[in-house]
Motif scaffolding. Structure first.
Motif, PDB file in Angstrom:
ATOM      1  N   GLU A  73     -56.527   2.204 -22.836  1.00 55.57           N
ATOM      2  CA  GLU A  73     -57.434   1.095 -22.911  1.00 55.57           C
ATOM      3  C   GLU A  73     -56.905  -0.356 -22.691  1.00 55.57           C
ATOM      4  OE1 GLU A  73     -61.273   0.002 -26.077  1.00 55.57           O
ATOM      5  OE2 GLU A  73     -59.955   1.693 -26.427  1.00 55.57           O
ATOM      6  N   ILE A  74     -55.936  -0.395 -23.165  1.00 56.60           N
ATOM      7  CA  ILE A  74     -55.232  -1.840 -22.652  1.00 56.60           C
ATOM      8  C   ILE A  74     -55.015  -2.132 -21.542  1.00 56.60           C
ATOM      9  CG2 ILE A  74     -53.047  -2.950 -23.109  1.00 56.60           C
ATOM     10  CD1 ILE A  74     -52.414  -1.878 -25.639  1.00 56.60           C
ATOM     11  N   ALA A  75     -54.815  -1.072 -20.489  1.00 60.28           N
ATOM     12  CA  ALA A  75     -54.526  -1.125 -18.939  1.00 60.28           C
ATOM     13  C   ALA A  75     -55.738  -1.258 -18.486  1.00 60.28           C
ATOM     14  CB  ALA A  75     -53.936   0.306 -18.558  1.00 60.28           C
ATOM     15  N   ALA A  76     -57.128  -0.799 -19.201  1.00 61.32           N
ATOM     16  CA  ALA A  76     -58.136  -0.905 -18.425  1.00 61.32           C
ATOM     17  C   ALA A  76     -58.579  -2.265 -18.703  1.00 61.32           C
ATOM     18  CB  ALA A  76     -59.094   0.187 -19.290  1.00 61.32           C
ATOM     19  N   ASN A  77     -58.263  -2.943 -19.799  1.00 61.89           N
ATOM     20  CA  ASN A  77     -59.251  -4.282 -20.302  1.00 61.89           C
ATOM     21  C   ASN A  77     -58.183  -5.270 -19.536  1.00 61.89           C
ATOM     22  OD1 ASN A  77     -61.605  -4.047 -22.063  1.00 61.89           O
ATOM     23  ND2 ASN A  77     -60.312  -2.188 -22.569  1.00 61.89           N
ATOM     24  N   ILE A  78     -56.688  -5.150 -19.632  1.00 62.50           N
ATOM     25  CA  ILE A  78     -56.014  -6.224 -19.059  1.00 62.50           C
ATOM     26  C   ILE A  78     -56.503  -6.857 -17.571  1.00 62.50           C
ATOM     27  CG2 ILE A  78     -53.889  -6.782 -17.713  1.00 62.50           C
ATOM     28  CD1 ILE A  78     -52.644  -5.343 -20.052  1.00 62.50           C
ATOM     29  N   GLY A  79     -57.006  -8.052 -17.406  1.00 63.91           N
ATOM     30  CA  GLY A  79     -57.554  -8.763 -16.318  1.00 63.91           C
ATOM     31  C   GLY A  79     -59.194  -8.437 -16.301  1.00 63.91           C
ATOM     32  N   ARG A  80     -59.533  -7.723 -17.395  1.00 61.51           N
ATOM     33  CA  ARG A  80     -60.983  -7.878 -17.434  1.00 61.51           C
ATOM     34  C   ARG A  80     -61.643  -8.511 -18.847  1.00 61.51           C
ATOM     35  NH1 ARG A  80     -60.169  -2.124 -15.904  1.00 61.51           N
ATOM     36  NH2 ARG A  80     -60.670  -1.981 -13.584  1.00 61.51           N
ATOM     37  N   GLN A  81     -62.570  -9.346 -18.647  1.00 63.56           N
ATOM     38  CA  GLN A  81     -63.132  -9.885 -20.054  1.00 63.56           C
ATOM     39  C   GLN A  81     -62.157 -10.991 -20.386  1.00 63.56           C
ATOM     40  OE1 GLN A  81     -63.767  -6.187 -22.455  1.00 63.56           O
ATOM     41  NE2 GLN A  81     -65.775  -7.022 -22.407  1.00 63.56           N
ATOM     42  N   GLU A  82     -61.573 -11.699 -19.580  1.00 58.08           N
ATOM     43  CA  GLU A  82     -60.356 -12.393 -19.764  1.00 58.08           C
ATOM     44  C   GLU A  82     -60.648 -13.525 -20.759  1.00 58.08           C
ATOM     45  OE1 GLU A  82     -57.331 -12.649 -16.512  1.00 58.08           O
ATOM     46  OE2 GLU A  82     -59.157 -12.709 -15.287  1.00 58.08           O
ATOM     47  N   ASP A  83     -59.639 -14.013 -21.552  1.00 57.72           N
ATOM     48  CA  ASP A  83     -59.760 -15.099 -22.402  1.00 57.72           C
ATOM     49  C   ASP A  83     -59.320 -16.433 -21.675  1.00 57.72           C
ATOM     50  OD1 ASP A  83     -59.417 -16.889 -24.490  1.00 57.72           O
ATOM     51  OD2 ASP A  83     -57.352 -16.289 -25.195  1.00 57.72           O
ATOM     52  N   ALA A  84     -60.369 -16.930 -20.741  1.00 56.22           N
ATOM     53  CA  ALA A  84     -60.108 -18.105 -19.887  1.00 56.22           C
ATOM     54  C   ALA A  84     -59.677 -19.165 -20.667  1.00 56.22           C
ATOM     55  CB  ALA A  84     -61.295 -18.356 -19.339  1.00 56.22           C
ATOM     56  N   ALA A  85     -60.207 -19.361 -22.010  1.00 54.37           N
ATOM     57  CA  ALA A  85     -59.806 -20.715 -22.728  1.00 54.37           C
ATOM     58  C   ALA A  85     -58.601 -20.818 -23.051  1.00 54.37           C
ATOM     59  CB  ALA A  85     -60.808 -20.844 -23.998  1.00 54.37           C
ATOM     60  N   GLY A  86     -58.179 -19.176 -23.522  1.00 57.68           N
ATOM     61  CA  GLY A  86     -56.440 -19.131 -24.131  1.00 57.68           C
ATOM     62  C   GLY A  86     -55.588 -19.181 -22.959  1.00 57.68           C
ATOM     63  N   ILE A  87     -55.974 -18.841 -21.629  1.00 60.02           N
ATOM     64  CA  ILE A  87     -55.126 -18.889 -20.406  1.00 60.02           C
ATOM     65  C   ILE A  87     -54.900 -20.587 -20.201  1.00 60.02           C
ATOM     66  CG2 ILE A  87     -54.947 -18.423 -18.030  1.00 60.02           C
ATOM     67  CD1 ILE A  87     -56.428 -15.694 -18.824  1.00 60.02           C
ATOM     68  N   ARG A  88     -55.948 -21.042 -20.059  1.00 59.15           N
ATOM     69  CA  ARG A  88     -55.881 -22.451 -19.970  1.00 59.15           C
ATOM     70  C   ARG A  88     -55.271 -23.458 -20.827  1.00 59.15           C
ATOM     71  NH1 ARG A  88     -58.684 -22.911 -15.444  1.00 59.15           N
ATOM     72  NH2 ARG A  88     -60.538 -21.557 -14.943  1.00 59.15           N
ATOM     73  N   THR A  89     -55.272 -22.890 -22.143  1.00 58.27           N
ATOM     74  CA  THR A  89     -54.403 -23.627 -23.246  1.00 58.27           C
ATOM     75  C   THR A  89     -52.948 -23.331 -22.863  1.00 58.27           C
ATOM     76  OG1 THR A  89     -56.227 -23.568 -24.861  1.00 58.27           O
ATOM     77  CG2 THR A  89     -53.992 -23.634 -25.719  1.00 58.27           C
ATOM     78  N   ALA A  90     -52.587 -22.128 -22.734  1.00 62.84           N
ATOM     79  CA  ALA A  90     -51.120 -21.722 -22.230  1.00 62.84           C
ATOM     80  C   ALA A  90     -50.745 -22.586 -20.886  1.00 62.84           C
ATOM     81  CB  ALA A  90     -51.107 -20.298 -21.984  1.00 62.84           C
ATOM     82  N   GLN A  91     -51.548 -22.795 -19.973  1.00 64.74           N
ATOM     83  CA  GLN A  91     -51.328 -23.609 -18.897  1.00 64.74           C
ATOM     84  C   GLN A  91     -51.166 -25.106 -19.062  1.00 64.74           C
ATOM     85  OE1 GLN A  91     -54.825 -24.052 -16.233  1.00 64.74           O
ATOM     86  NE2 GLN A  91     -53.622 -25.331 -14.762  1.00 64.74           N
ATOM     87  N   ALA A  92     -51.862 -25.599 -20.248  1.00 67.23           N
ATOM     88  CA  ALA A  92     -51.553 -26.889 -20.688  1.00 67.23           C
ATOM     89  C   ALA A  92     -50.161 -27.016 -21.365  1.00 67.23           C
ATOM     90  CB  ALA A  92     -52.574 -27.610 -21.530  1.00 67.23           C
ATOM     91  N   LEU A  93     -49.619 -25.947 -22.140  1.00 67.80           N
ATOM     92  CA  LEU A  93     -48.481 -26.032 -22.589  1.00 67.80           C
ATOM     93  C   LEU A  93     -47.228 -26.017 -21.785  1.00 67.80           C
ATOM     94  CD1 LEU A  93     -49.212 -23.519 -25.570  1.00 67.80           C
ATOM     95  CD2 LEU A  93     -48.752 -25.812 -25.659  1.00 67.80           C
ATOM     96  N   ILE A  94     -47.421 -25.140 -20.775  1.00 69.61           N
ATOM     97  CA  ILE A  94     -46.446 -24.975 -19.647  1.00 69.61           C
ATOM     98  C   ILE A  94     -46.266 -26.192 -18.779  1.00 69.61           C
ATOM     99  CG2 ILE A  94     -45.417 -23.597 -17.857  1.00 69.61           C
ATOM    100  CD1 ILE A  94     -45.683 -22.569 -20.764  1.00 69.61           C
ATOM    101  N   GLU A  95     -47.377 -26.692 -18.414  1.00 71.96           N
ATOM    102  CA  GLU A  95     -47.576 -28.204 -17.651  1.00 71.96           C
ATOM    103  C   GLU A  95     -46.661 -29.061 -18.642  1.00 71.96           C
ATOM    104  OE1 GLU A  95     -48.182 -29.034 -14.791  1.00 71.96           O
ATOM    105  OE2 GLU A  95     -49.778 -27.780 -13.950  1.00 71.96           O
ATOM    106  N   ASN A  96     -46.707 -29.101 -19.743  1.00 68.79           N
ATOM    107  CA  ASN A  96     -46.173 -29.950 -20.581  1.00 68.79           C
ATOM    108  C   ASN A  96     -44.543 -30.111 -20.363  1.00 68.79           C
ATOM    109  OD1 ASN A  96     -46.329 -32.470 -22.422  1.00 68.79           O
ATOM    110  ND2 ASN A  96     -45.723 -31.098 -24.196  1.00 68.79           N
ATOM    111  N   LEU A  97     -44.186 -28.763 -20.436  1.00 71.58           N
ATOM    112  CA  LEU A  97     -42.629 -28.351 -20.306  1.00 71.58           C
ATOM    113  C   LEU A  97     -42.168 -28.932 -19.034  1.00 71.58           C
ATOM    114  CD1 LEU A  97     -42.501 -24.871 -21.817  1.00 71.58           C
ATOM    115  CD2 LEU A  97     -41.856 -27.035 -22.827  1.00 71.58           C
ATOM    116  N   ILE A  98     -43.106 -28.578 -17.849  1.00 67.63           N
ATOM    117  CA  ILE A  98     -42.715 -29.201 -16.509  1.00 67.63           C
ATOM    118  C   ILE A  98     -42.873 -30.714 -16.489  1.00 67.63           C
ATOM    119  CG2 ILE A  98     -43.689 -29.432 -14.217  1.00 67.63           C
ATOM    120  CD1 ILE A  98     -45.025 -26.464 -14.541  1.00 67.63           C
TER     121      ILE A  98
END
Length: 229
Positions: free
Chosen positions: A80-105
């Protein structure tokens, strides 16, 4: 400014002119890939940065709080994990992580490292964040290493990708027997990036959701070619 993540920082020599920001997978921490700094025999001094993801509840693990770059929906069974990865994505969480990594850059740029000498690397969930962030960064980075992972939010990439990022080289690698993120899913992500015109080198290995010695040697070769240039 976005808060700064706690990190492990290792320098392989004096006055490094290149930085590698390496993101761990779900439930791990920055210690997970720190030993790789000793395994990769790179020809120049490098600053490795191994950030710790924030603590957050993760749906696939029954809401248990652990280090995670974003949430993954679904049940706890491997299929079920494999089936759901990439589907019903946590877009807000991914973008929050993006901001954290952009800060490190941004911090590495403040320390005098040019964007073209900054590399993003990541395993599994960390690899997804590395791909998502690197392909949307406003300058060409030195490269992206995406290990045992997939391309998140692919539907938004064509409109959000920066033209400069199209020149950022990508190294993708995957286990042929991966039960968590299926090999076919990783390969499909690579093919989509190739279709969109990105420069990408693909490798796969007879392993599960892990890293193998042959892969480490291929990573070393790929990095050596770019750091030497």
């Amino acid at each position: 400014m976005t808060s700064v993540l706690p990190c492990i920082t290792l320098e392989t020599g004096n006055n490094p002119k290149s930085s590698i920001i390496w993101l761990h997978g779900l439930g791990a921490d920055g210690e997970d890939f720190a030993p790789i700094a000793q395994e990769l025999g790179l020809p120049v001094a490098v600053r490795y940065i191994f950030p710790h993801a924030p603590m957050r509840p993760v749906t696939i693990n029954g809401g248990y709080v652990m280090r995670a770059w974003y949430d993954i929906l679904g049940g706890a069974a491997a299929a079920e994990i494999a089936a759901n990865i990439g589907r019903q994505e946590d877009a807000a969480g991914i973008r929050t992580a993006q901001a954290l990594i952009e800060n490190l850059i941004a911090l590495e740029k403040q320390r005098g490292i040019a964007a073209s000498h900054i590399y993003l690397a990541g395993f599994s969930q960390g690899g997804a964040v590395a791909l998502h962030t690197g392909l949307r960064h406003k300058e060409r980075l030195g490269g992206i290493l995406a290990l045992s992972t997939y391309l998140p939010l692919p539907q938004t990439l064509p409109i959000e990708a920066d033209a400069s990022a199209r020149q950022t080289p990508i190294f993708m690698a995957h286990g042929q027997d991966d039960p968590v993120i299926p090999h076919a899913f990783g390969r499909a992500s690579a093919e989509e990036l190739l279709r969109q015109g990105y420069t990408l080198e693909w490798h796969d290995y007879p392993m599960p959701h892990s890293v193998c010695p042959e892969e480490i040697r291929d990573i070393e070769r790929w990095l050596r070619q770019r750091l030497s240039a």
